[in-house]
Scaffold this motif. Sequence first.
Motif, mmCIF file in Angstrom:
data_model
loop_
_atom_site.group_PDB
_atom_site.id
_atom_site.type_symbol
_atom_site.label_atom_id
_atom_site.label_comp_id
_atom_site.label_asym_id
_atom_site.label_seq_id
_atom_site.Cartn_x
_atom_site.Cartn_y
_atom_site.Cartn_z
ATOM 1 N N HIS A 110 0.864 -0.895 -0.148
ATOM 2 C CA HIS A 110 0.100 0.394 0.311
ATOM 3 C C HIS A 110 1.189 0.898 0.127
ATOM 4 N N PRO A 111 0.796 2.326 -1.200
ATOM 5 C CA PRO A 111 1.920 3.504 -1.003
ATOM 6 C C PRO A 111 1.805 4.085 -0.082
ATOM 7 N N ALA A 112 1.280 3.734 1.224
ATOM 8 C CA ALA A 112 0.964 5.308 1.896
ATOM 9 C C ALA A 112 1.131 4.468 3.251
ATOM 10 N N ASP A 113 0.334 2.955 3.626
ATOM 11 C CA ASP A 113 0.101 2.591 5.069
ATOM 12 C C ASP A 113 1.485 1.150 4.530
ATOM 13 N N GLY A 114 2.305 1.155 3.416
ATOM 14 C CA GLY A 114 3.175 -0.252 4.270
ATOM 15 C C GLY A 114 2.085 -1.351 2.990
ATOM 16 N N GLU A 115 1.682 -1.367 3.864
ATOM 17 C CA GLU A 115 0.542 -2.401 3.526
ATOM 18 C C GLU A 115 -0.875 -2.574 3.835
ATOM 19 N N SER A 116 -1.669 -3.028 3.266
ATOM 20 C CA SER A 116 -2.981 -3.017 3.590
ATOM 21 C C SER A 116 -3.358 -4.684 3.957
ATOM 22 N N VAL A 117 -4.379 -5.107 4.281
ATOM 23 C CA VAL A 117 -5.390 -6.298 4.625
ATOM 24 C C VAL A 117 -5.658 -6.915 3.464
ATOM 25 N N VAL A 118 -5.947 -7.845 3.169
ATOM 26 C CA VAL A 118 -6.804 -8.812 2.463
ATOM 27 C C VAL A 118 -6.876 -10.033 3.447
#
Length: 473
Positions: free
Chosen positions: A405-413
Amino acid sequence: MPDPVVLAFEERTYRRSELAALTDGLATELAARGVRAGRRVALMSSNRPEFVAALFAVWQLGASVVLLSPAWKRAEVAAALALTEPQHAVGDQPVLAELMPMRHLDEPITPGAPASAVTPAGDTPADDTEAVLVFSSGTTGLPKAVRHTHGSFRAAVGHWRTVLELGEGDRLQIVTPPTHILGLLNIVTVLDAGGWLRLHRRFDIDAMLRHIESDGITVEMAVAPIALAIASHPDLESFDLSSLRYLMWCATPVTVSVAEEVTRRTGVGWTTAYGASELPVLACNDLRDGPLDTVGRAAPGVRLRVVSLEDGTVLPAGETGEIQAQSESLMTGYLPAEATPAALDDGWYRTGDVGHLDDRGYLRITDRAKEMIKVRGFQVAPAEIEAVLHGHPAVSDCAVFGVPHPADGESVVAAVATNQNVPAEELISLVGDTLASYKRPTEIVFVPEIPRLPSGKVLRRVLKERHGCTSDN
């Protein structure tokens, strides 16, 4: 000398002397083919009595066994053979026969002379000789071959027998692959304890439940897919499971809602255990009233510690970090050998699992270090979110992974398999209402099924690839 029935397969049973005679006969034949001490023998077989005979026959000759999964395709088998370099092969899989000369287990075995050995293992090999190479589960890339000596594997068998309290009166059935460390450990330990064993060619939930009843099974092993199949069986109450001392949840952390549903419907309780191909028995819960959200205490002969994920310092009780272990059952090392140093920390095996020990020594596993998702600097454990999703009645299985994720580092899927329609927003809200906001999935992907290894471990790498991202995790 007593000569009890020790093995059953389909309609056939085998007394201890019959199994020993098959082992001796096959050992004689393999010796004539050139198998001897110091050699390696590839063994690629379904669950069948001849697998057991082949295993002990190779050991009887002082050679070691390279266990190949019968689910593997040609490229996987070829890579495993190139890595381990066995000189001989035994099995029932055509793919192995295509790659090297193979003694096919469908061909009859001429039994040896009536055996007087107490066990079919014959002479006891020296502790420092190589016994078996099993392959790590390979959730993060190409699997490595895990090397065990007779000393380390015998120690593991002793630990398993002790924590399960197995004796001559116990009866188990094996529905998991014999080439996985759990299947292998169960087979050898039951025979070592003088118990009784049924082998199943493949997993079938109805056959498994029927045989608990008809065979008087006392201990049932269940990896996650088996536990899910039991819990969702529409006619579970019609089977008499009263012979069971307990159900054992292995290979993955317990999904408490699934375990409790089985107990509610059958009256049979669960216990939990924790192991790895590299160190087969790390911990086991109390067989009578251990808390399901832990994997128990260290097995006798095993030391556990938790170290910081940041700097490797040993942490006190209650603090979360990487779980490490020491034991005489620890592997000798990997093939390729250059992979071994990274698995050890000053003699301690680095499990790669994240968790903490409480002040009573109970171990709680939260996730895999490489599977932790970093959202805005926070560590998110997929297993925690999966436990919440499993609590929804429409969810039959699920797996959580992180994507860039560009802002959060990673996002949860969250990949979710359902048994009825449910809006994605409802599942996202369930997690958001239960856990911290940064653990809320940004996306729900509905899938027909969750890809898992036979051990029950989720293939998150496959899910990530399907989602369109590549990762070493």
